[in-house]
Scaffold this motif. Structure first.
Motif, PDB file in Angstrom:
ATOM      1  N   CYS A  25      28.906  16.361 -32.453  1.00 34.35           N
ATOM      2  CA  CYS A  25      27.648  17.023 -32.664  1.00 34.35           C
ATOM      3  C   CYS A  25      26.656  16.571 -33.376  1.00 34.35           C
ATOM      4  O   CYS A  25      26.700  15.693 -34.231  1.00 34.35           O
ATOM      5  CB  CYS A  25      28.096  18.503 -33.454  1.00 34.35           C
ATOM      6  N   ALA A  27      23.144  16.961 -35.714  1.00 35.65           N
ATOM      7  CA  ALA A  27      22.155  17.927 -36.527  1.00 35.65           C
ATOM      8  C   ALA A  27      20.949  18.084 -36.049  1.00 35.65           C
ATOM      9  O   ALA A  27      20.040  17.009 -35.695  1.00 35.65           O
ATOM     10  CB  ALA A  27      22.079  16.984 -38.072  1.00 35.65           C
ATOM     11  N   LEU A  32      24.131  22.397 -36.518  1.00 35.93           N
ATOM     12  CA  LEU A  32      25.057  21.206 -35.764  1.00 35.93           C
ATOM     13  C   LEU A  32      25.162  21.709 -34.271  1.00 35.93           C
ATOM     14  O   LEU A  32      25.517  22.871 -34.154  1.00 35.93           O
ATOM     15  CB  LEU A  32      26.337  20.956 -36.202  1.00 35.93           C
ATOM     16  N   ASN A  62      33.842  19.678 -38.915  1.00 36.46           N
ATOM     17  CA  ASN A  62      32.507  19.023 -38.454  1.00 36.46           C
ATOM     18  C   ASN A  62      31.635  19.549 -39.627  1.00 36.46           C
ATOM     19  O   ASN A  62      30.585  18.659 -40.016  1.00 36.46           O
ATOM     20  CB  ASN A  62      32.219  19.251 -37.134  1.00 36.46           C
ATOM     21  N   TRP A  66      29.278  16.934 -42.253  1.00 40.36           N
ATOM     22  CA  TRP A  66      27.909  16.729 -42.207  1.00 40.36           C
ATOM     23  C   TRP A  66      27.376  17.358 -43.406  1.00 40.36           C
ATOM     24  O   TRP A  66      26.613  16.516 -44.173  1.00 40.36           O
ATOM     25  CB  TRP A  66      27.436  17.432 -41.127  1.00 40.36           C
ATOM     26  N   GLY A 141      25.011  13.692 -37.661  1.00 40.53           N
ATOM     27  CA  GLY A 141      25.876  14.724 -36.932  1.00 40.53           C
ATOM     28  C   GLY A 141      27.303  14.377 -37.383  1.00 40.53           C
ATOM     29  O   GLY A 141      27.576  13.803 -38.295  1.00 40.53           O
TER      30      GLY A 141
END
Length: 187
Positions: A25, A27, A32, A62, A66, A141
């Motif tokens: 993913c 940012a 995200l 995730n 981040w 990400g």
């Protein structure tokens, strides 16, 4: 070439090496957004989620990977925007307060990766690593490996993490669209 096409060979290789579901993913504006995935499990029990809505920042590997690259105040502010409310399809989260978030992010910063076990989806474990920015800013990400908890006990981290961390570093080195770098730091 779009970002997803550039990332795909790295994701395919990571999925093949781990035999699990891999996705990345980016940012964008403090959120995200899923951009690419690869399935490493060819048969039997496998995790195959949708790519519709990006991950809840406080309730997923995730998201926490981040957030761990942001300054503490910025990470808290990103989560505060939506609160510690879970999307209706999420099973739960081990992080439900600002203090728990701060403690979790500190640990992630120390080890370099995040774990989510039986949180957003019961029976699923995910390991995620932030994708480093070449200019030492917040991560661009994150990338994750996820699968059924019966195949992904926490002890499997020793096997998966070298490949996951290498993929995150490689993704940071090839991130092709400067626009994503700039958006990753705004929010």
């Amino acid at each position: 070439m779009g970002l997803n096409e550039v990332c795909q060979p790295i994701l395919n290789r990571l999925a093949q090496r781990t035999g699990e579901f891999v996705r990345v993913c980016a940012a964008e504006n403090g959120e995200l957004v899923w951009i690419a995935s690869a399935q490493g499990s060819s048969e039997g029990l496998r995790y195959d989620p949708t790519m519709e809505v990006g991950p809840a920042l406080h309730a997923t590997a995730n998201g926490r990977a981040w957030l761990s690259t942001l300054k503490e105040d910025d990470a808290q502010a990103q989560v505060r925007r939506k609160g510690f409310i879970l999307p209706r399809n999420y099973a739960g989260s081990s992080v439900a307060s600002e203090q728990q978030l701060a403690e979790e992010l500190k640990q992630i910063r120390e080890v370099g990766y995040a774990v989510s076990a039986d949180e957003s989806v019961i029976g699923i474990t995910a390991f995620a690593a932030p994708i480093p920015d070449r200019e030492d800013g917040p991560a661009l990400g994150s990338v994750s490996v996820a699968g059924p908890s019966v195949r992904m006990p926490l002890s499997r981290a020793r096997e998966i993490l070298p490949d996951l961390l290498a993929a995150a570093k490689e993704l940071g080195g090839i991130w092709p669209i400067p626009r994503f770098r700039k958006l990753a730091t705004t929010g």
